[in-house]
Design a protein around this motif. Sequence first.
Motif, PDB file in Angstrom:
ATOM      1  N   GLU A   1      42.729  37.555  22.023  1.00  0.00           N
ATOM      2  CA  GLU A   1      42.649  38.747  21.172  1.00  0.00           C
ATOM      3  C   GLU A   1      43.958  38.986  20.422  1.00  0.00           C
ATOM      4  O   GLU A   1      43.949  39.399  19.254  1.00  0.00           O
TER       5      GLU A   1
ATOM      6  N   ALA B   1      39.368  48.497   9.409  1.00  0.00           N
ATOM      7  CA  ALA B   1      38.332  47.980  10.309  1.00  0.00           C
ATOM      8  C   ALA B   1      38.944  47.144  11.431  1.00  0.00           C
ATOM      9  O   ALA B   1      38.551  47.271  12.603  1.00  0.00           O
TER      10      ALA B   1
ATOM     11  N   THR C   1      40.775  49.450  13.857  1.00  0.00           N
ATOM     12  CA  THR C   1      39.816  50.255  14.633  1.00  0.00           C
ATOM     13  C   THR C   1      39.188  49.431  15.746  1.00  0.00           C
ATOM     14  O   THR C   1      39.037  49.903  16.882  1.00  0.00           O
ATOM     15  N   ARG C   2      38.782  48.205  15.434  1.00  0.00           N
ATOM     16  CA  ARG C   2      38.207  47.341  16.473  1.00  0.00           C
ATOM     17  C   ARG C   2      39.226  47.077  17.577  1.00  0.00           C
ATOM     18  O   ARG C   2      38.873  47.072  18.773  1.00  0.00           O
ATOM     19  N   ARG C   3      40.454  46.859  17.207  1.00  0.00           N
ATOM     20  CA  ARG C   3      41.493  46.605  18.212  1.00  0.00           C
ATOM     21  C   ARG C   3      41.714  47.832  19.092  1.00  0.00           C
ATOM     22  O   ARG C   3      41.845  47.715  20.324  1.00  0.00           O
TER      23      ARG C   3
ATOM     24  N   MET D   1      39.564  50.279  19.696  1.00  0.00           N
ATOM     25  CA  MET D   1      38.385  50.490  20.543  1.00  0.00           C
ATOM     26  C   MET D   1      38.409  49.553  21.747  1.00  0.00           C
ATOM     27  O   MET D   1      38.033  49.934  22.856  1.00  0.00           O
ATOM     28  N   THR D   2      38.858  48.325  21.528  1.00  0.00           N
ATOM     29  CA  THR D   2      38.980  47.392  22.647  1.00  0.00           C
ATOM     30  C   THR D   2      39.985  47.884  23.673  1.00  0.00           C
ATOM     31  O   THR D   2      39.752  47.806  24.891  1.00  0.00           O
TER      32      THR D   2
END
Length: 671
Positions: A218, A624, A627-629, A631-632
């Motif tokens: 990641e 985006a 945000t994904r990072r 949320m993870t």
Amino acid sequence: MATSQSPGKSKDPDEAAQQTTARSSPKPTAESDAKLLSALRHELETSRGRLTIERRKELATKLLEHSHGDDTFFTRLSKRMQDAGVHVPSITVEYRDLRVDTEALVGAASVSTVASVPLGFIKRLLCLHRGQESRPLRILNGLQGKLVPGRLTLLLGPPSCGKSSFMRALTSRLIPAQGKVSGDIRYNGFKLDEFNVLRSSAYVDQIDNHNPNLTVRETLDFAHACQVGLHGASFNLPAELAAHHIALRQSQPAVSGNSGYDNGNNGIGNGQNGDQTYNGGTGINSGSSNTNSNGHSHVCSSQPSNPQVLKALRHSRNERTLLEQAAPDDEFEALLRQAWGTQVKVDIVMALFGLSHCAETLVGDQIVRGISGGERKRLTAAEILVGSSSVVMMDEMSTGLDSATLFTVIRWLSQAAKALQMTIVASLLQPPPEVFGLFDDVILMTEGRVLYHGPVKDVVDHFRTLGLECPERKDVPSFLLEITTPTGQREFAGQELRARFNLPPLGQEDGGLVAASRTGSAAVPPPRSGVAADATTNASTTASGGGGGDASNRGVSRSLKLRPKSMLVSVEEMEQAFWTQNPHGRKMASELREQPLQPLSPHPAPPLVPKGSRFALGPAEAVAAATRRQMTLVMRDKVLLKGRIMQVIVLGLLTGSLFYNQVRKGNTEGV
């Protein structure tokens, strides 16, 4: 066999004039080539689709498969580009009179306290700063040199010699608080304010700074997206190779009918100083025709500069797609088409740095358990190499690595530098001899000065001319570091240097411990009294007079060698000797003085990063990805998530209890 014809019979005057016009004005050809490459990139992205993690692992494994040591991923990649005549965009870095100056606090001013920090800020603001509290300090002293692509350079030097400041200054990452930079630094002939240095270069810091709650994969995926973007780098090798196949097939009739046809070299080339830098256009424009032993001419350019061929290519798209016209030669090229510009590069870098086994492990820190310190150091370097930077500066990357792992990493970096024409400078404190031999060039620094900048194989011979000889069983990196100290110079001084300074022959001087100081030396031992003092005086007189003396006097004389010592060959003399006596130093100084690298065009070539492009991701794409990072991270931290849920529940109950069993005023009056 085709009959050989003269060039005059195979071309009519109109066609010759048309080709002459095309050579004199390459702009339409470059635009046509750009349209062709854009169409090929679009078809490659469309046919590739979305890659899963398992598919990424499979592609990386197949690409890295090799039968022997000389048949690796980078050697096959380099051979494929050489056969197709594709030139990778590269950057040549030149620096002249590079200086870094700062102020060093002395005395009590160097100790930061709660009261001294705001007081010092107010003094500097009101210009009340006294000269006794700080002194000017010069970190780099007028350095000059040239870093060429395709070569791996070792930056060697003792601590506090200016290595980090040197690399930060070249990559434009030295903040004003760390020092003031002066001098001339150029990338392909452009000044720093005329070139997108921050995206074209990368600096690997000594400090590992990672998010402990992300896995290795990641972390690298996010770094790849931020540096390359979602659509890959601007230079697309599979598209260049496909264009080469199309152009080669379209030009085959012309070649068979005219064996004497010569493409020439219509690309914009930079032949200055003998360095192979980026030619200002795509690989489609450059090339040459080679003649074999049978007298037949084979086209080696990736695209002939003939407008009729490009016109035929554009009209042929209606019948078949471009990828169908440019079928790959073998499985390696087919795999490249699926992997280039995607996150498969992350899996390849993890495999090369030995991080594949911990790809799904948390990075961790002092609190969260994760990967080891050496793996975290390799992750720091891999986080930069997954990008598309052409200039990479790696600061003390060997910290926490064993010799075997360091050898593997440096070997892959050397092959990557040659295959992808990267300019890589790695700073190591004291590399093993096996690792030292993998480098192409070495820069020896001390006290902010460059003592040598040239090929690794010639560094020992250069210092031998100065009277400093490296013993056979002595590793070269240790020898280079030790000759920058008074003790090391006396230990490795040759016969001529010893005779000049009246030193005893090699092997007869006591190997006592002496402070390895570069400015002064060790403290003078206290005077002795009685017979010992008389013996010392007599021995000193005998040694200064050149007499041999007996064994006892020689033993006392050897004890005097522990007294303060100065450099036999000063740092300034070694620096001057390299630029005036060494052939590599004279050549480099002549090139920097008489043949400066000038920019080929008002703006960098299209495959290089445009100056106005600050980020690889657009605003929406960056939001985006972040945000994904986030949320993870939120979903992975179970303790924090449970604590926040309990906090919301408790606060909700407390707030609701304030209104429990409350009756409206109007209803009470009715009752």
